[in-house]
Motif scaffolding. Structure first.
Motif, PDB file in Angstrom:
ATOM      1  N   SER A   1       0.300  -1.532  -0.382  1.00 41.63           N
ATOM      2  CA  SER A   1       0.046  -0.267  -0.183  1.00 41.63           C
ATOM      3  C   SER A   1       0.969   1.023   0.149  1.00 41.63           C
ATOM      4  O   SER A   1       1.870   1.658   0.448  1.00 41.63           O
ATOM      5  CB  SER A   1      -1.131   0.364   1.435  1.00 41.63           C
ATOM      6  N   ASP A   2       0.224   2.093  -1.056  1.00 42.16           N
ATOM      7  CA  ASP A   2       0.775   3.739  -0.902  1.00 42.16           C
ATOM      8  C   ASP A   2       1.456   4.529   0.918  1.00 42.16           C
ATOM      9  O   ASP A   2       0.074   4.101   1.500  1.00 42.16           O
ATOM     10  CB  ASP A   2       0.233   4.977  -1.674  1.00 42.16           C
ATOM     11  N   TYR A   3       1.537   5.345   0.600  1.00 40.80           N
ATOM     12  CA  TYR A   3       1.928   6.165   2.552  1.00 40.80           C
ATOM     13  C   TYR A   3       0.832   7.153   1.433  1.00 40.80           C
ATOM     14  O   TYR A   3       1.692   7.713   0.664  1.00 40.80           O
ATOM     15  CB  TYR A   3       2.982   6.433   3.027  1.00 40.80           C
ATOM     16  N   ASP A   4      -0.210   7.118   2.164  1.00 36.21           N
ATOM     17  CA  ASP A   4      -0.910   8.689   1.925  1.00 36.21           C
ATOM     18  C   ASP A   4      -0.670   9.756   2.989  1.00 36.21           C
ATOM     19  O   ASP A   4      -1.513  10.016   4.257  1.00 36.21           O
ATOM     20  CB  ASP A   4      -2.534   8.220   1.685  1.00 36.21           C
ATOM     21  N   VAL A   5       0.322  10.149   3.185  1.00 40.12           N
ATOM     22  CA  VAL A   5       0.527  11.778   3.296  1.00 40.12           C
ATOM     23  C   VAL A   5      -0.451  12.893   3.474  1.00 40.12           C
ATOM     24  O   VAL A   5      -0.430  13.000   2.478  1.00 40.12           O
ATOM     25  CB  VAL A   5       2.284  11.466   3.465  1.00 40.12           C
TER      26      VAL A   5
ATOM     27  N   ILE B   1       3.189  11.857  -6.979  1.00 39.74           N
ATOM     28  CA  ILE B   1       3.646  10.588  -6.845  1.00 39.74           C
ATOM     29  C   ILE B   1       4.760  10.068  -6.693  1.00 39.74           C
ATOM     30  O   ILE B   1       5.663   9.580  -8.350  1.00 39.74           O
ATOM     31  CB  ILE B   1       1.955   9.588  -7.268  1.00 39.74           C
ATOM     32  N   GLU B   2       5.381   9.856  -5.688  1.00 35.75           N
ATOM     33  CA  GLU B   2       6.600   8.993  -5.804  1.00 35.75           C
ATOM     34  C   GLU B   2       7.056   7.767  -5.478  1.00 35.75           C
ATOM     35  O   GLU B   2       6.912   7.772  -4.188  1.00 35.75           O
ATOM     36  CB  GLU B   2       7.701   9.864  -5.269  1.00 35.75           C
ATOM     37  N   GLU B   3       7.199   6.537  -5.921  1.00 38.66           N
ATOM     38  CA  GLU B   3       7.027   5.768  -5.611  1.00 38.66           C
ATOM     39  C   GLU B   3       5.798   5.342  -4.912  1.00 38.66           C
ATOM     40  O   GLU B   3       4.977   5.425  -5.235  1.00 38.66           O
ATOM     41  CB  GLU B   3       8.691   4.666  -4.794  1.00 38.66           C
TER      42      GLU B   3
END
Length: 252
Positions: free
Chosen positions: A38-42, A67-69
């Motif tokens: 899962s992505d990190y949604d900051v 969006i980066e990686e």
């Protein structure tokens, strides 16, 4: 990853000449059902220097990094944040009560003390029901479905159940919603699905679960009926929000 995120946020402060008041994790990691990939949604809330709000030219009230990686980072200006609070935007409650915090100031405590005065059950219901219906309609009607979409429908449905039963903002953690609102006959299916989600890639495809779909169909219809019976929410006063905005500006 946490150190990398915090470094990026501090670099962003310097580059954009902003002060980040709060930065948290949103989405599946905050909700407690992230997949290994899962992505990190900051998400963050920021304020600019006072003079930036006195210019004639308009300035964007969001900052979005490419969006980066696995990193998805974006934030709202304080003005936008307080305007959305006036509308009882449920996303803001999810940020403020996220269990994963990267940066915080006293703004967080102020939010937790003050924002419930602007909470609207009806507006929150519309938000979560719309989210559930959209994902259900687009992703869960086929014979084979993306597993993660069950959580993007089930979570807002259970949030609606919480809102109807308790008239308070729903918890961020999915497991708290499950414990409070999931019908007992669905526990085996949903908890098994949760374990599978936490150990499978985001793109995992599974056969449609008809028992769960039937519950979602019934829930959508019931929530819509309850919404039709509810009175319109009173419009909140702007006075305190304006004062709050000025206090934050005077700190920077």
């Amino acid at each position: 990853m946490e150190k990398q995120i915090i470094t990026k946020l501090h670099n962003l402060e310097a580059k954009e000449n902003i002060k980040i008041l709060l930065a948290v994790e949103s989405g599946s990691r905050a909700w407690g059902f992230a997949s290994p990939d899962s992505d990190y949604d900051v998400r963050f809330i920021y304020v600019r220097p006072q003079e930036e709000y006195l210019r004639l030219e308009k300035k964007r009230d969001v900052i979005e990094l490419p969006i980066e990686e696995e990193l998805d980072i974006n934030g709202w200006d304080l003005q936008k944040t307080l305007r959305l609070l006036h509308k009882s935007n449920p996303t803001l409650w999810e940020w403020v009560y996220s269990p994963i915090i990267y940066l915080e100031t006293e703004f967080l405590e102020t939010c937790q003390n003050e924002m419930n005065a602007y909470f609207s059950v009806k507006r929150s219901l519309y938000h979560y029901l719309s989210m559930a219906e959209k994902n259900y309609r687009e992703y869960l009607r086929k014979d084979d479905v993306r597993m993660k979409k069950y959580f993007y429908v089930l979570r807002p449905i259970l949030a609606c159940r919480w809102l109807l039963n308790r008239k308070t903002p729903p918890p961020v953690l999915f497991t708290e919603l499950l414990a409070a609102e999931l019908p007992t006959p669905l526990e085996t299916e949903v908890y098994s699905l949760l374990e599978l989600k936490q150990h499978s890639p985001e793109v995992k495809i599974i056969p449609r679960i008809d028992k769960l779909n039937a519950y979602l169909d019934i829930s959508v219809a019931e929530i819509k009926k309850e919404l039709q019976r509810m009175d319109e929410s009173p419009v909140a006063d702007w006075k305190e929000l304006n004062a709050w905005f000025l206090r934050e500006l005077n700190k920077n």
